[in-house]
Design a protein around this motif. Structure first.
Motif, PDB file in Angstrom:
ATOM      1  N   LEU A   1     -11.534 -47.920  53.361  1.00  0.00           N
ATOM      2  CA  LEU A   1     -10.633 -48.067  54.506  1.00  0.00           C
ATOM      3  C   LEU A   1     -10.598 -46.744  55.262  1.00  0.00           C
ATOM      4  CD1 LEU A   1      -7.635 -49.924  52.813  1.00  0.00           C
ATOM      5  CD2 LEU A   1      -9.489 -50.911  54.140  1.00  0.00           C
ATOM      6  N   ASP A   2     -10.844 -46.808  56.536  1.00  0.00           N
ATOM      7  CA  ASP A   2     -10.871 -45.595  57.349  1.00  0.00           C
ATOM      8  C   ASP A   2     -10.266 -45.899  58.708  1.00  0.00           C
ATOM      9  OD1 ASP A   2     -11.319 -43.142  58.447  1.00  0.00           O
ATOM     10  OD2 ASP A   2     -13.462 -43.435  58.764  1.00  0.00           O
ATOM     11  N   ASN A   3      -8.961 -46.128  58.721  1.00  0.00           N
ATOM     12  CA  ASN A   3      -8.272 -46.446  59.968  1.00  0.00           C
ATOM     13  C   ASN A   3      -7.290 -45.328  60.312  1.00  0.00           C
ATOM     14  OD1 ASN A   3      -9.226 -49.234  60.560  1.00  0.00           O
ATOM     15  ND2 ASN A   3      -8.407 -49.582  58.513  1.00  0.00           N
ATOM     16  N   ASN A   4      -6.946 -45.227  61.561  1.00  0.00           N
ATOM     17  CA  ASN A   4      -6.088 -44.149  62.024  1.00  0.00           C
ATOM     18  C   ASN A   4      -4.610 -44.505  61.812  1.00  0.00           C
ATOM     19  OD1 ASN A   4      -5.103 -41.857  63.194  1.00  0.00           O
ATOM     20  ND2 ASN A   4      -5.420 -42.571  65.296  1.00  0.00           N
TER      21      ASN A   4
ATOM     22  N   GLU B   1       2.380 -39.713  58.085  1.00  0.00           N
ATOM     23  CA  GLU B   1       3.146 -38.486  58.260  1.00  0.00           C
ATOM     24  C   GLU B   1       4.633 -38.777  58.321  1.00  0.00           C
ATOM     25  OE1 GLU B   1       2.181 -35.269  58.296  1.00  0.00           O
ATOM     26  OE2 GLU B   1       0.181 -35.974  57.727  1.00  0.00           O
ATOM     27  N   ALA B   2       5.000 -39.868  59.005  1.00  0.00           N
ATOM     28  CA  ALA B   2       6.415 -40.230  59.131  1.00  0.00           C
ATOM     29  C   ALA B   2       7.004 -40.629  57.777  1.00  0.00           C
ATOM     30  CB  ALA B   2       6.564 -41.376  60.135  1.00  0.00           C
ATOM     31  N   LEU B   3       6.259 -41.435  57.020  1.00  0.00           N
ATOM     32  CA  LEU B   3       6.766 -41.925  55.740  1.00  0.00           C
ATOM     33  C   LEU B   3       6.853 -40.819  54.698  1.00  0.00           C
ATOM     34  CD1 LEU B   3       5.023 -45.412  55.396  1.00  0.00           C
ATOM     35  CD2 LEU B   3       7.425 -44.936  55.878  1.00  0.00           C
ATOM     36  N   LYS B   4       5.902 -39.903  54.713  1.00  0.00           N
ATOM     37  CA  LYS B   4       5.914 -38.862  53.682  1.00  0.00           C
ATOM     38  C   LYS B   4       7.082 -37.889  53.881  1.00  0.00           C
ATOM     39  CE  LYS B   4       2.714 -35.287  55.414  1.00  0.00           C
ATOM     40  NZ  LYS B   4       1.376 -34.681  55.213  1.00  0.00           N
ATOM     41  N   LYS B   5       7.570 -37.784  55.130  1.00  0.00           N
ATOM     42  CA  LYS B   5       8.749 -36.951  55.370  1.00  0.00           C
ATOM     43  C   LYS B   5       9.992 -37.578  54.755  1.00  0.00           C
ATOM     44  CE  LYS B   5       7.054 -34.860  59.669  1.00  0.00           C
ATOM     45  NZ  LYS B   5       7.240 -34.755  61.144  1.00  0.00           N
TER      46      LYS B   5
ATOM     47  N   SER C   1      -6.263 -41.661  54.938  1.00  0.00           N
ATOM     48  CA  SER C   1      -4.831 -41.834  55.211  1.00  0.00           C
ATOM     49  C   SER C   1      -4.363 -43.241  54.886  1.00  0.00           C
ATOM     50  CB  SER C   1      -4.530 -41.514  56.683  1.00  0.00           C
ATOM     51  OG  SER C   1      -4.762 -40.164  56.968  1.00  0.00           O
ATOM     52  N   GLU C   2      -5.212 -44.241  55.172  1.00  0.00           N
ATOM     53  CA  GLU C   2      -4.853 -45.631  54.884  1.00  0.00           C
ATOM     54  C   GLU C   2      -4.600 -45.831  53.396  1.00  0.00           C
ATOM     55  OE1 GLU C   2      -4.757 -49.929  56.014  1.00  0.00           O
ATOM     56  OE2 GLU C   2      -4.650 -48.061  57.138  1.00  0.00           O
ATOM     57  N   GLU C   3      -5.478 -45.257  52.563  1.00  0.00           N
ATOM     58  CA  GLU C   3      -5.344 -45.415  51.122  1.00  0.00           C
ATOM     59  C   GLU C   3      -4.127 -44.646  50.610  1.00  0.00           C
ATOM     60  OE1 GLU C   3      -9.155 -43.892  50.576  1.00  0.00           O
ATOM     61  OE2 GLU C   3     -10.177 -45.841  50.598  1.00  0.00           O
ATOM     62  N   LYS C   4      -3.878 -43.476  51.186  1.00  0.00           N
ATOM     63  CA  LYS C   4      -2.701 -42.697  50.810  1.00  0.00           C
ATOM     64  C   LYS C   4      -1.420 -43.449  51.162  1.00  0.00           C
ATOM     65  CE  LYS C   4      -4.721 -38.064  51.237  1.00  0.00           C
ATOM     66  NZ  LYS C   4      -4.638 -36.767  51.948  1.00  0.00           N
ATOM     67  N   LEU C   5      -1.447 -44.108  52.314  1.00  0.00           N
ATOM     68  CA  LEU C   5      -0.276 -44.867  52.756  1.00  0.00           C
ATOM     69  C   LEU C   5       0.058 -45.969  51.757  1.00  0.00           C
ATOM     70  CD1 LEU C   5       1.870 -45.579  54.874  1.00  0.00           C
ATOM     71  CD2 LEU C   5       0.137 -46.951  56.052  1.00  0.00           C
ATOM     72  N   TYR C   6      -0.959 -46.716  51.343  1.00  0.00           N
ATOM     73  CA  TYR C   6      -0.725 -47.795  50.382  1.00  0.00           C
ATOM     74  C   TYR C   6      -0.229 -47.244  49.044  1.00  0.00           C
ATOM     75  CZ  TYR C   6      -2.620 -51.640  53.149  1.00  0.00           C
ATOM     76  OH  TYR C   6      -2.822 -52.608  54.103  1.00  0.00           O
ATOM     77  N   LEU C   7      -0.816 -46.139  48.589  1.00  0.00           N
ATOM     78  CA  LEU C   7      -0.369 -45.532  47.340  1.00  0.00           C
ATOM     79  C   LEU C   7       1.087 -45.104  47.440  1.00  0.00           C
ATOM     80  CD1 LEU C   7      -3.435 -43.342  46.297  1.00  0.00           C
ATOM     81  CD2 LEU C   7      -2.525 -45.314  45.060  1.00  0.00           C
ATOM     82  N   LEU C   8       1.458 -44.528  48.575  1.00  0.00           N
ATOM     83  CA  LEU C   8       2.835 -44.090  48.776  1.00  0.00           C
ATOM     84  C   LEU C   8       3.794 -45.274  48.703  1.00  0.00           C
ATOM     85  CD1 LEU C   8       4.760 -41.773  49.441  1.00  0.00           C
ATOM     86  CD2 LEU C   8       4.332 -42.189  51.860  1.00  0.00           C
ATOM     87  N   LEU C   9       3.423 -46.389  49.321  1.00  0.00           N
ATOM     88  CA  LEU C   9       4.276 -47.582  49.294  1.00  0.00           C
ATOM     89  C   LEU C   9       4.430 -48.109  47.870  1.00  0.00           C
ATOM     90  CD1 LEU C   9       2.930 -49.438  52.474  1.00  0.00           C
ATOM     91  CD2 LEU C   9       5.142 -48.288  52.223  1.00  0.00           C
ATOM     92  N   HIS C  10       3.337 -48.147  47.105  1.00  0.00           N
ATOM     93  CA  HIS C  10       3.402 -48.657  45.737  1.00  0.00           C
ATOM     94  C   HIS C  10       4.178 -47.714  44.819  1.00  0.00           C
ATOM     95  CE1 HIS C  10       0.987 -52.286  45.911  1.00  0.00           C
ATOM     96  NE2 HIS C  10       0.141 -51.667  46.699  1.00  0.00           N
ATOM     97  N   ILE C  11       3.981 -46.419  44.971  1.00  0.00           N
ATOM     98  CA  ILE C  11       4.722 -45.454  44.158  1.00  0.00           C
ATOM     99  C   ILE C  11       6.209 -45.535  44.483  1.00  0.00           C
ATOM    100  CG2 ILE C  11       5.105 -42.983  43.773  1.00  0.00           C
ATOM    101  CD1 ILE C  11       2.060 -42.626  44.174  1.00  0.00           C
ATOM    102  N   ASN C  12       6.538 -45.744  45.753  1.00  0.00           N
ATOM    103  CA  ASN C  12       7.937 -45.908  46.149  1.00  0.00           C
ATOM    104  C   ASN C  12       8.562 -47.107  45.446  1.00  0.00           C
ATOM    105  OD1 ASN C  12      10.282 -45.375  47.952  1.00  0.00           O
ATOM    106  ND2 ASN C  12       9.734 -47.376  48.772  1.00  0.00           N
TER     107      ASN C  12
END
Length: 279
Positions: free
Chosen positions: A221-224, A230-234, A260-271
């Motif tokens: 996944l390579d989307n912008n 950045e908003a969610l990690k804050k 960033s897409e993969e990091k976003l999904y990981l952040l949501l699952h860890i949350n």
């Protein structure tokens, strides 16, 4: 019936001694265990589900579960392979989350459905159909590229796939170690002990497996989505630190940098996992 999951879903054993989940109006009301003598009370059965997904029957809306079961029946007519029985739970969870996001006007960038059509035309067709049905059934407006996420749910639920690369097979062999290593990073950073039997852990484990499958097939996944990330990690800096440590783990052990897409999904699952543990 041996155990109630909710008023309409229950764990049962059939006449051959096989465990299953049964759905029927009110079958969970009587005190368990008891025998269901009138089989007409059972509208649908689910065999071979992994127990780690049982908790989702209590969490997911019944309308979502029924919709997903019916839509999978339709999809089977379009696909020429057997589907993992756990798809009912993973897809229902995906659809429920998609609807929740749509109602809140939160859009997670997905690969273009047109890109998926070139690789998986039948699954893309199913994904487009399901998105339209979700809009009609639940009265929400969904971005057309959400169909790609649904299409990939079917791709990842295939049995007997003959398209695995050597990299994919090696990653699959390492999957258990990678799962335990990354979840241990979260435990150490957040100061918690994560329940490996919880359905939020199962969600994370499934996501990690899909990530490794994509990495093995070079379908990354390579989307912008950097702005959203950045908003969610804050909002969750401690959890974002976990994601960064997992990214470093991937770089060191798999020679792969997370997008960033993969990091976003990981952040949501860890949350989700940390909320489950009361953080």
């Amino acid at each position: 019936m041996i155990k109630k999951l909710n008023n309409n879903f229950a764990i049962c054993v059939d006449g051959s001694g096989n465990e299953l989940i049964a759905y029927g109006k009110g079958i969970g009301f009587p005190k368990t265990p008891y025998d269901i003598t009138d089989l007409n009370k059972i509208d649908r059965t689910f065999y071979h589900l992994e127990r780690k997904y049982f908790g989702l029957f209590e969490e997911l809306p019944e309308t979502i579960l029924n919709f997903t079961a019916k839509i999978i029946d339709i999809a089977r007519n379009e696909l020429d392979y057997e589907l993992n029985p756990n798809l009912i739970m993973t897809l229902a969870d995906h659809i429920n989350f998609l609807i929740e996001r749509s109602k809140k006007n939160i859009y997670v960038q997905m690969p273009s459905i047109y890109e998926i059509e070139h690789l998986y035309p039948n699954e893309a067709k199913v994904g487009v159909y399901i998105v339209k049905q979700i809009e009609r059934k639940f009265g929400v407006k969904i971005n057309k590229n959400e169909a790609s996420g649904i299409a990939m749910s079917f791709v990842n639920a295939r049995y007997n796939s003959k398209n695995k690369t050597d990299i994919a097979e090696n990653l699959q062999m390492k999957y258990d170690d990678i799962l335990e290593d990354t979840i241990s990073i979260v435990e150490s950073e957040m100061g918690i002990m994560i329940d490996r039997t919880s359905y939020n852990f199962a969600r994370y484990a499934s996501h990690l497996m899909y990530l490794l499958q994509r990495l093995g097939s070079n379908d990354v996944l390579d989307n912008n989505v950097s702005e959203m990330y950045e908003a969610l990690k804050k909002e969750a800096p401690n959890m974002e630190k976990c994601v960064q440590l997992i990214d470093e783990y991937f770089q060191e052990n798999l020679k792969y940098t997370l997008y960033s897409e993969e990091k976003l999904y990981l952040l949501l699952h860890i949350n989700r996992i940390c909320l489950r543990e009361g953080l």
